[in-house]
Design an enzyme around this catalytic site. Structure first.
Site, PDB file in Angstrom:
ATOM      1  N   SER A  72       0.848  -1.188   0.000  1.00  0.00           N
ATOM      2  CA  SER A  72       0.000   0.000   0.000  1.00  0.00           C
ATOM      3  C   SER A  72       0.890   1.247   0.000  1.00  0.00           C
ATOM      4  CB  SER A  72      -0.962  -0.036   1.181  1.00  0.00           C
ATOM      5  OG  SER A  72      -2.015   0.871   1.018  1.00  0.00           O
ATOM      6  N   ASP A  92      -9.595  -3.742  -5.737  1.00  0.00           N
ATOM      7  CA  ASP A  92      -9.093  -2.874  -4.673  1.00  0.00           C
ATOM      8  C   ASP A  92      -9.615  -1.451  -4.893  1.00  0.00           C
ATOM      9  OD1 ASP A  92      -7.677  -1.520  -2.734  1.00  0.00           O
ATOM     10  OD2 ASP A  92      -5.738  -2.374  -3.273  1.00  0.00           O
ATOM     11  N   HIS A 127      -8.308  -4.961  -1.214  1.00  0.00           N
ATOM     12  CA  HIS A 127      -7.047  -4.374  -0.779  1.00  0.00           C
ATOM     13  C   HIS A 127      -6.200  -5.371   0.010  1.00  0.00           C
ATOM     14  CE1 HIS A 127      -4.396  -0.995  -0.212  1.00  0.00           C
ATOM     15  NE2 HIS A 127      -4.418  -1.117   1.097  1.00  0.00           N
TER      16      HIS A 127
END
Length: 734
Positions: free
Chosen positions: A575, A661, A696
């Site tokens: 991320s 995501d 995610h």
């Protein structure tokens, strides 16, 4: 007769799929960037979907030789995990709630058994003896995730809430990985679903104290939580009431019901300031009341508390307190201008202690603080709070140097609080802390199967000097017998954003790396929260580059300390930590044999320049606003990974992403990989792996997650030449 010869089949080198180039110009502040891969943003394009599928086939071909290693790591994770297991039951009202898992099943099962009140404090608050794998007398299954997930490509729970009388359960589930959940209500007396069903809600939900309403949040088109709504049971969804709507695109909205169940607390904020609106749940028609306006630019949390029949709020705030402090404020003070309000200090500011927040029980304040990088729990009686009779907070005592102690549960009317303790070497332990006398009762230590012995490993703190002289804390975990001889492989991990701390934790999966002789390092770089608020502020906005250079300097320290071979280092981050991976790949590609970038935020400037994209406007407080600020634009353009790919020999790189995501769109790593391949002067493979049904966090289900971890770890371990488990009899130390 002449002998016949047969030519051996030629080895076919996999060829990556060609990425079509379509020039797209993006112009801001007089600067034009030509983006040849922006066409990949069209998620509905058949060409794009086919391209991602071809990328997956290429990735599988390139990494096919790692499959035995992946299988081995997956099996090690599985064999070390107590697959049939359960959580320690936690009491709420008349029930003990817990979750359990069963061998061979992907998802958890939510359960409860009845509690009993005998008047004996110890007996009433001692969890029932529930044994993994054995039937539980009186058990009621609330939700079986395996049944709910049946026939669905993805499954994730986004929240659960039970009414105060224990008769109704609200829960929400996501079946796509896009973090849009559907709210459902179950009657626990009949196990039947009520007709109420609310689609497209966000995380978090809570019943009103009387059980007649469910509060939930909704996101806008840019995926920002902006509304708190109330659904009254038995009424059409179209009649749901908007309790609060936040129109500022840079502010995040959330809510919770206060610990004493009297107020709905709506929090509106960013990383630099906040605002609370409160609703009296006994008189909802009275509407919302504002505590401290956002115009005061104070970052705070609020929790109502009653002391000696008087109403107060406990504020955790940064007013003249960079690391935050705790003040007690009478409820009627908020009707006055801020400068005229009377605030009483409960926990003073300390440059060496970061105050994270508080919760309350009927008798105690429970405090979360961070000191010497370590998160801890402290408790303080409400009696005498804010007076000269107030004592010092008490803190449970633990004997390891690197550990994490978190509050897991604190029911308002409970005489105990539930703590979870873990370290790099100690599997999670669950303790009950008795508020009256401070005793700790160990309720459970997570079992690691296969003969795990913590004495075979070492966890220690090291400090890496940054270029500007700042010392960067490193957490270093390794097999005890490794020698400091400069030959060891290493994996270095970091995050470094949003004031998020990478706290000591136990990982069964990480044992698979350690047992292959890999030294595992967590770099607590600036931008995280490990060293207080200033540590975070030194790694955001126009100081963001410190995050990247800290990681490179930490790698240099590791390679020169004698613990790691500089030619056998791999890096992992996800991320915002994936942005870190892209940045260090550009800054110092020669320092890494491999980089694993998980759902990486590598096209940050393009994303934040478009406030219509998911969560973009909310990022301005972290990175700055490049739309309005030319200096921010220039600074971000200097480090954003996609725009700084250059003709150097990049290491082998794996970009791992998910098609659904909503936080970091798949298009960012897809574009980045195409640009890397076009530009690199080296021959190492650069691959893109897209989970077509994940979010995610990747695929859903524990076995699927274990395979994802095994894939990432195998990629790194293969690159640093650490594929075989060390012999237990081997000693590298004379």
């Amino acid at each position: 007769m002449e002998a016949m010869t047969v030519d051996a089949p030629a080895l076919v080198t996999p060829v990556p799929p060609p990425a079509r180039k379509v020039p797209f110009e993006r112009t801001h502040h007089g600067d034009t960037f030509v983006d040849h891969y922006e066409w990949m943003r069209d998620k509905e394009s058949p060409e794009l979907i086919e391209y991602l599928q071809r990328e997956n086939a290429y990735t599988e071909s390139v990494t096919q030789h790692q499959e035995p290693l992946r299988d081995a790591i997956f099996t090690e994770i599985k064999d070390r995990t107590q697959e049939t297991d359960l959580s320690v039951p936690a009491r709420k009202r008349g029930w003990w709630y817990y979750s359990r898992t069963e061998e061979g099943k992907q998802y958890g099962i939510q359960c409860r058994v009845a509690a009993h009140d005998t008047g004996d404090l110890g007996r009433d608050w001692t969890p029932p003896d529930v044994v993994p794998g054995q039937p539980v007398t009186g058990e009621q299954i609330l939700l079986d995730g395996n049944d709910l997930a049946e026939g669905k490509p993805f499954f994730s729970l986004g929240g659960m809430s039970v009414t105060e009388d224990g008769t109704l359960l609200a829960y929400c589930e996501d079946n796509a990985g896009d973090e849009r959940f559907t709210l459902r209500i179950k009657d626990l007396r009949t196990d039947e679903l009520l007709p109420d069903e609310v689609p497209n809600i966000f995380y978090g939900l809570s019943f009103s104290p009387d059980g007649s309403r469910v509060y939930y949040t909704v996101v806008d088109d840019s995926w920002r939580p902006y509304q708190v709504r109330a659904h009254t049971l038995g009424t059409p969804v179209a009649d749901d009431v908007v309790v609060y709507q936040e129109d500022d695109v840079a502010m995040w909205t959330g809510f919770e019901v206060s610990a004493d169940r009297t107020q709905l607390l709506i929090s509106i904020g960013c990383s630099e300031y906040s605002e609370y609106r409160v609703l009296d749940l006994a008189r909802p028609a009275d509407g919302l009341t504002t505590l401290i306006s956002r115009d005061e630019r104070i970052l705070y949390d609020a929790e109502p508390v009653t002391i000696d029949d008087a109403r107060y709020y406990l504020l955790t705030h940064d007013r003249n307190a960079k690391n935050s402090m705790v003040s007690l404020v009478a409820a009627d003070q908020f009707t006055r201008p801020l400068a005229e309000q009377d605030w009483t200090t409960v926990i003073p500011h300390d440059d060496a202690v970061r105050v994270n927040g508080v919760t309350v029980t009927q008798t105690h304040l429970v405090l979360s603080v961070r000191k010497d990088t370590i998160e801890r729990v402290q408790v303080l009686p409400l009696a005498g709070l804010g007076t000269p009779e107030q004592g010092l907070p008490a803190e449970p005592d633990f004997d390891e140097e690197l550990f994490t102690s978190n509050l897991a549960n604190a029911e308002f009317d409970s005489p105990i609080i539930r703590l979870v303790y873990a370290s790099y070497l100690t599997p999670p332990r669950v303790y009950d802390y008795v508020l009256e006398d401070g005793t700790l009762e160990l309720r459970k230590e997570t079992e690691v199967r296969g003969g795990y012995d913590p004495a075979q490993y070492v966890a220690e703190r090291q400090w890496a000097p940054a270029a500007d002289g700042t010392l960067i804390p490193l957490s270093v975990v390794r097999r005890a017998e490794l020698a400091q001889d400069g030959t060891n492989p290493a994996v270095i991990y970091a995050y470094g954003s949003y004031e998020t701390s990478m706290d000591p934790s136990f990982s069964i999966a990480r044992l698979s790396l350690l047992d292959r002789g890999i030294i595992y390092v967590t770099a607590h770089i600036r931008g995280g929260g490990e060293m207080g608020r200033s540590w975070y502020e030194q790694g955001k906005k126009l100081t963001k580059k410190n995050t990247f250079t800290d990681f490179v300097d930490a790698t240099t320290h590791l390679s020169t300390s004698g613990w790691a071979d500089p030619n056998r280092v791999a890096a992992i981050g996800g991320s915002a930590g994936g942005l870190l991976m892209g940045a260090v790949a550009n800054l110092a590609p020669e320092k890494y044999q491999a980089i694993v970038a998980q759902v990486p935020f590598v096209d940050a400037l393009t994303t934040i320049l478009d406030p219509e994209l998911p969560l973009s406007a909310l990022e301005w407080e972290e990175w700055g606003n490049p739309i309005t600020d030319q200096e921010v634009y220039r600074y971000m353009k200097e480090y954003t990974p996609y725009e700084n790919v250059r003709p150097v020999a990049y290491p082998r790189i794996a970009a791992v992403t998910s098609f659904n995501d909503t936080r970091v769109l798949y298009v960012e790593p897809a574009k980045w990989v195409a640009q890397l391949r076009e530009t690199t002067t080296g021959s190492e493979p650069i691959v893109l792996k897209t989970e077509m049904d994940g979010g995610h966090g990747g695929a859903s289900g524990r076995y699927s997650r274990w395979r994802d971890v095994a894939w990432d770890y195998a990629f790194a371990a293969d690159a640093v030449g650490a594929t075989e488990v060390l012999s237990r009899s081997t000693s590298l130390v004379e």
